[in-house]
Design an enzyme around this catalytic site. Sequence first.
Site, PDB file in Angstrom:
ATOM      1  N   HIS A 147       0.842  -1.205   0.000  1.00 28.24           N
ATOM      2  CA  HIS A 147       0.000   0.000   0.000  1.00 28.24           C
ATOM      3  C   HIS A 147       0.876   1.254   0.000  1.00 28.24           C
ATOM      4  CE1 HIS A 147      -3.487   2.511   1.424  1.00 28.24           C
ATOM      5  NE2 HIS A 147      -2.492   3.209   1.948  1.00 28.24           N
ATOM      6  N   GLU A 148       1.880   1.285   0.875  1.00 29.59           N
ATOM      7  CA  GLU A 148       2.751   2.461   0.964  1.00 29.59           C
ATOM      8  C   GLU A 148       3.635   2.603  -0.275  1.00 29.59           C
ATOM      9  OE1 GLU A 148       2.130   4.605   3.118  1.00 29.59           O
ATOM     10  OE2 GLU A 148       0.831   3.356   4.354  1.00 29.59           O
ATOM     11  N   HIS A 185       1.647   4.250  -2.921  1.00 33.06           N
ATOM     12  CA  HIS A 185       1.592   5.709  -2.776  1.00 33.06           C
ATOM     13  C   HIS A 185       2.793   6.356  -3.469  1.00 33.06           C
ATOM     14  CE1 HIS A 185      -1.902   6.491  -0.396  1.00 33.06           C
ATOM     15  NE2 HIS A 185      -1.506   5.800   0.651  1.00 33.06           N
ATOM     16  N   GLU A 234      -6.348   6.813  -0.949  1.00 36.95           N
ATOM     17  CA  GLU A 234      -6.250   5.635  -0.078  1.00 36.95           C
ATOM     18  C   GLU A 234      -6.897   4.425  -0.750  1.00 36.95           C
ATOM     19  OE1 GLU A 234      -4.540   5.228   2.737  1.00 36.95           O
ATOM     20  OE2 GLU A 234      -3.821   7.266   2.382  1.00 36.95           O
TER      21      GLU A 234
END
Length: 304
Positions: free
Chosen positions: A144-145, A148, A231
Amino acid sequence: MLFEQIAANKRKTVFIILGFFIFVLMVGAAIGIIVWNNYLNGLILAAVIGAFYILIMVMSSSSVVMAMNHAKEVTSKEQAPVLWDTVESMAMVAGIPMPKVYIVEDPSPNAFATGISPEKGAVAVTRGLLNKLERYELEGVIAHEISHIRNYDIRLSTIAIALVAVIAILSDIAMRMIFWGSITGGRNSRKSDNNNGGGAQAIIYIVALIFVILAPIIATAIQFALSRNREYLADASAVELTRNPDGLIQALQKISGDSKKMEEVSASSESIYFSSPLKSKKNKPGLFDSHPPISSRIERLENM
């Protein structure tokens, strides 16, 4: 379904960013009407301040963000082998350089990423996250990070924060000039215009004034809408990298079930975390929530 979600989130982000820039110019035009009785002057002021402030924000080092959140860099694999391997493997799958790795000594499970480009990326996790998650769950959070960073979300959020600040600055300038009577000459000329053109000019002035007063609130709501959308996109992109939505789902469930708030959180950094460090339990997103509800994120992942 996965790629449709990613495409839809990207389209929505484009519309939000375009709307944000238009909104800034509208605020500038309104201030031009209030201060100079000329919207073009306000447009120029908004464009100049906006470009300058965005440049400063984008050039700010990610090390500042890490320092604000008390993150300490992991400089070798031996310091945190599981974390190091996970970041390295997820970066390799994503096709980006391995980000710098940091740990925040906090018992609450959370993580965040920073860096305006993949070449300047950095990932930080809390000690609580490392202690609480299994490796496959940690992979979901790190993916997930990493997403980003790969999706340039940090650059987007930096621009959004800068635009909110610009709108607040412009609004403050207008209010101060009105309060201190710095535009007395403009008011006199406006009275003359009103005598020639009826009340139309006065109505435009009042509408512009109300718009400028409300602009910072509206801008903040737009910023948080962008944050919530990114998100969802990072969640979908994480599944694209791991091919295992269950890992991310389990991580979200564990983090949701943990009641500990982060002990030290920079208010300006709240939106960059994996989940809200304030531990909101709402099931529906509010206008000023930086993150969508965890239950909503899990539901979307389950439908992939």
